[in-house]
Design a protein around this motif. Structure first.
Motif, PDB file in Angstrom:
ATOM      1  N   ILE A 161       0.971  -1.158  -0.056  1.00 45.07           N
ATOM      2  CA  ILE A 161       0.018  -0.054   0.020  1.00 45.07           C
ATOM      3  C   ILE A 161       0.992   1.205  -0.037  1.00 45.07           C
ATOM      4  CG2 ILE A 161      -1.718   1.201   1.420  1.00 45.07           C
ATOM      5  CD1 ILE A 161      -2.718  -1.211  -0.149  1.00 45.07           C
ATOM      6  N   ARG A 162       1.902   1.303   0.775  1.00 40.71           N
ATOM      7  CA  ARG A 162       2.928   2.499   0.860  1.00 40.71           C
ATOM      8  C   ARG A 162       3.612   2.567  -0.520  1.00 40.71           C
ATOM      9  NH1 ARG A 162       3.615   6.997   3.277  1.00 40.71           N
ATOM     10  NH2 ARG A 162       5.874   7.709   3.391  1.00 40.71           N
ATOM     11  N   ILE A 164       2.227   1.750  -3.311  1.00 42.07           N
ATOM     12  CA  ILE A 164       1.481   2.273  -4.321  1.00 42.07           C
ATOM     13  C   ILE A 164       1.286   3.876  -4.053  1.00 42.07           C
ATOM     14  CG2 ILE A 164      -0.988   2.383  -4.749  1.00 42.07           C
ATOM     15  CD1 ILE A 164      -1.028  -0.618  -4.489  1.00 42.07           C
ATOM     16  N   TYR A 165       1.279   4.189  -3.113  1.00 40.64           N
ATOM     17  CA  TYR A 165       0.995   5.853  -2.792  1.00 40.64           C
ATOM     18  C   TYR A 165       2.206   6.460  -3.101  1.00 40.64           C
ATOM     19  CZ  TYR A 165      -3.444   5.831  -0.292  1.00 40.64           C
ATOM     20  OH  TYR A 165      -4.717   5.533  -0.070  1.00 40.64           O
ATOM     21  N   PHE A 166       3.571   5.845  -2.807  1.00 41.80           N
ATOM     22  CA  PHE A 166       4.750   6.285  -3.439  1.00 41.80           C
ATOM     23  C   PHE A 166       4.578   6.461  -5.010  1.00 41.80           C
ATOM     24  CE2 PHE A 166       9.159   5.716  -4.615  1.00 41.80           C
ATOM     25  CZ  PHE A 166       9.869   6.877  -4.137  1.00 41.80           C
ATOM     26  N   ARG A 168       2.236   6.559  -7.036  1.00 41.90           N
ATOM     27  CA  ARG A 168       1.376   7.739  -7.436  1.00 41.90           C
ATOM     28  C   ARG A 168       1.899   8.798  -7.167  1.00 41.90           C
ATOM     29  NH1 ARG A 168      -2.650  10.716  -5.294  1.00 41.90           N
ATOM     30  NH2 ARG A 168      -4.432  11.211  -6.828  1.00 41.90           N
ATOM     31  N   GLY A 169       2.433   9.364  -6.402  1.00 46.34           N
ATOM     32  CA  GLY A 169       3.049  10.568  -6.312  1.00 46.34           C
ATOM     33  C   GLY A 169       4.311  10.778  -7.249  1.00 46.34           C
ATOM     34  N   HIS A 208      -6.183   7.872  -9.853  1.00 46.17           N
ATOM     35  CA  HIS A 208      -6.628   7.961  -8.412  1.00 46.17           C
ATOM     36  C   HIS A 208      -7.647   6.667  -8.475  1.00 46.17           C
ATOM     37  CE1 HIS A 208      -8.094   9.102  -4.554  1.00 46.17           C
ATOM     38  NE2 HIS A 208      -9.454   9.039  -5.129  1.00 46.17           N
ATOM     39  N   ARG A 211      -5.835   3.423  -8.342  1.00 43.92           N
ATOM     40  CA  ARG A 211      -4.878   3.261  -7.365  1.00 43.92           C
ATOM     41  C   ARG A 211      -6.050   2.422  -6.249  1.00 43.92           C
ATOM     42  NH1 ARG A 211      -4.204   8.268  -3.374  1.00 43.92           N
ATOM     43  NH2 ARG A 211      -6.414   7.911  -3.542  1.00 43.92           N
ATOM     44  N   TRP A 212      -7.161   3.055  -6.213  1.00 46.70           N
ATOM     45  CA  TRP A 212      -7.992   2.507  -5.250  1.00 46.70           C
ATOM     46  C   TRP A 212      -8.557   1.015  -5.859  1.00 46.70           C
ATOM     47  CZ3 TRP A 212      -8.980   3.502  -0.505  1.00 46.70           C
ATOM     48  CH2 TRP A 212      -8.761   4.981   0.010  1.00 46.70           C
ATOM     49  N   VAL A 215      -5.656  -1.307  -4.472  1.00 44.75           N
ATOM     50  CA  VAL A 215      -5.754  -1.328  -3.123  1.00 44.75           C
ATOM     51  C   VAL A 215      -6.966  -2.300  -2.652  1.00 44.75           C
ATOM     52  CG1 VAL A 215      -6.354   0.240  -1.003  1.00 44.75           C
ATOM     53  CG2 VAL A 215      -4.898   1.120  -2.464  1.00 44.75           C
TER      54      VAL A 215
END
Length: 542
Positions: A161-162, A164-166, A168-169, A208, A211-212, A215
């Motif tokens: 999860i971390r 994926i957020y990284f 995406r940024g 976005h 990503r969801w 997740v």
């Protein structure tokens, strides 16, 4: 002691026979009163669905009794064996040395099982799995390993999860520059097709959503894995896995089953494309070799090509529709009904306008560049569309007239009857009977000759259109030059000015618009008064 054991087995056999006979009798009486089915579920696993009533016990009571026996045996013993014992068409499922439950013919679902034996074997396998999981739940080492696996899976899940957020940024940070470089190359002439400021919010929303989605899938798999580690929650994890697998299989089967129909639809569209191109080339050749009076010429070529292409593609769509994926679903049927309702309610006027446009096109009532009068409006035709026709008036106005109005009214074409290019210009005057008609005709022709923009050939003509009670009516008809920048209204104004000058020169009174009585003196303007203040000495119409 051996004889006592023998008698015990004999008595047990007699009791089993009695039980099976009672079960058969109960099965025969089930048709009279049917009790609702009951699910025999132990440790979150469904062993069997009981449907028949045995020995006066409903399926619900049988399921409760079997559940109590199985739980009691599982709590009292660790190593148990599941066995089957046929008895007069029914099968007893035994757990250790005790009867767990009976599978009768009334309990068999013909959709799932072919016979009582198949249903009993399936129930025995599930019961054996319940026994194995019961032993695992009592094994401390197994439970500790399950906890360790769950913790490791949770850590990996959080790290993903971390990550994926990284990612995406990082992608959002580098996306504007990449989009700016690539969108500069997408230009139509000098206009940029895609605007980065409008495209970036769309792409960010898509990322976005992706990503969801990832997740949610990772959460789904993590939950399924953790639940499958423990015996009591393992059925829940297996159901999650089976649901995801069934969904993927359903989607894959749908895609595979849709491939043949989709291939047929694509082939139909390719054939339609080739046929449409052939028809377009054929119509173009026919228009080149045809004359202006034929139904197909350069004027009717463009709408004919559009109509032929529309007909070919509509026919192709009707042919390919049954082969499209989902064409037989209720959603497609509802969409078809909605489109039909919208067309029937709101497209009647549109279809009428389009039909009027086709009538005008193929009857060639109007042509671009012609000077016409439609109802109360007159001007030069600038554009003929499917639904409206645009004309430019002499005052510089552009009027959009519905085609249905043109077909429903009288249209006067001033350009169709002339020789070569140009349009007809006419006006009417009324002169008293005391003026010779030959003089009136000569003066009208002289006024036309003086008007710049009116052609000398063909010669202007004068017609006496009526002999009224007090005066005859004279109509001057001439041909104007269309290339002149002066519009018809300005040209007609100049002609009227010259008519007044000529009639004043010869002292003839114009009786328009109405004749009442002969005045004592003729109503005309002497030449010395033509340029009374504040008039200037300029040719009329300039």
């Amino acid at each position: 002691m051996a004889s006592v054991g023998w008698w015990r087995w004999l008595l047990r056999g007699v009791l089993l026979c009695l039980l099976s006979s009672a079960a058969l009798a109960a099965d025969e009486s089930d048709g009279e009163t049917e009790a609702p089915a009951a699910e025999l579920k132990v440790a979150n696993r469904t062993i069997l669905v009981l449907r028949a009533t045995l020995l006066g016990e409903s399926p619900e009571i049988r399921a409760a009794r079997a559940r109590a026996v199985i739980n009691e045996v599982l709590d009292s013993s660790s190593e148990l064996k599941v066995s089957l014992q046929p008895v007069h068409g029914s099968i007893i499922v035994r757990l250790g040395d005790r009867r767990a439950f009976i599978v009768s013919p009334g309990d068999v679902d013909p959709v799932q099982y072919e016979s009582v034996e198949a249903a009993a074997n399936a129930a025995a396998q599930v019961l054996h799995q319940v026994v194995s999981e019961n032993e695992e739940s009592r094994n401390l080492r197994f439970m500790l390993l399950a906890v360790v696996y769950s913790v490791v899976a949770t850590v990996v899940f959080l790290l993903l999860i971390r990550l994926i957020y990284f990612l995406r940024g990082k992608v959002l940070g580098a996306l504007p520059g990449v989009m700016q470089r690539h969108t500069r190359a997408l230009k139509l002439g000098s206009t940029q097709v895609v605007d980065v400021h409008q495209l970036f919010p769309v792409v960010s929303r898509v990322l976005h959503a992706v990503r969801w989605l990832i997740v949610l899938l990772l959460t789904y798999e993590w939950l399924s894995f953790v639940l499958s580690r423990f015996p009591y929650t393992r059925p829940w994890g297996e159901s999650l896995n089976s649901y995801l697998v069934d969904l993927a299989r359903y989607l894959f089967d749908g895609i595979v089953s849709a491939v043949p129909g989709l291939g047929v639809a694509v082939a139909i569209f390719f054939i339609a494309r080739g046929l449409s191109a052939f028809v377009q080339r054929l119509l173009k050749r026919m228009a080149v070799h045809g004359d202006n009076d034929a139904w197909l010429n350069q004027e009717t070529l463009a709408p004919t090509r559009r109509l032929s292409a529309l007909a070919v593609w509509l026919f192709a769509l009707a042919m390919a529709y049954p082969y499209l994926p989902g064409a037989g679903t209720e959603a497609f049927k509802g969409l078809s009904v909605l489109l039909g309702l919208m067309v029937s309610l709101g497209a009647s006027s549109v279809i009428g306008q389009a039909a009027s446009g086709l009538i005008l096109t193929y009857t060639r009532t109007l042509r671009p560049g012609e000077y016409v009068r439609i109802g109360e409006h007159e001007g030069t035709v600038t554009e003929m569309g499917m639904f409206t026709t645009r004309i430019r008036t002499g005052l510089g106005e552009v009027l959009s007239i519905p085609n249905s109005m043109i077909t429903g009214s009288v249209t006067k074409n001033y350009s169709r009857s002339v020789k070569g290019q140009g349009y007809v210009i006419d006006t009417t005057v009324t002169i008293g009977y005391d003026t010779p008609w030959r003089q009136v005709e000569a003066m009208l022709i002289e006024a036309a000759r003086r008007t710049e923009g009116i052609l000398a050939e063909p010669k202007p003509q004068v017609f006496q259109t009526a002999l009224s009670d007090y005066y005859p009516e004279y109509r001057l008809v001439a041909q104007a030059v269309p290339s002149q920048p002066r519009p018809r209204a300005a040209l007609l104004s100049a002609l009227h000015a010259h008519i007044q000058d000529v009639f004043n020169e010869y002292g003839v009174q114009i009786m328009s618009p109405h004749y009442i009585a002969d005045p004592q003196d003729a109503k005309w303007v002497p030449k010395e008064n033509w340029y009374a203040e504040p008039a200037r000495r300029e040719p009329p119409g300039n």
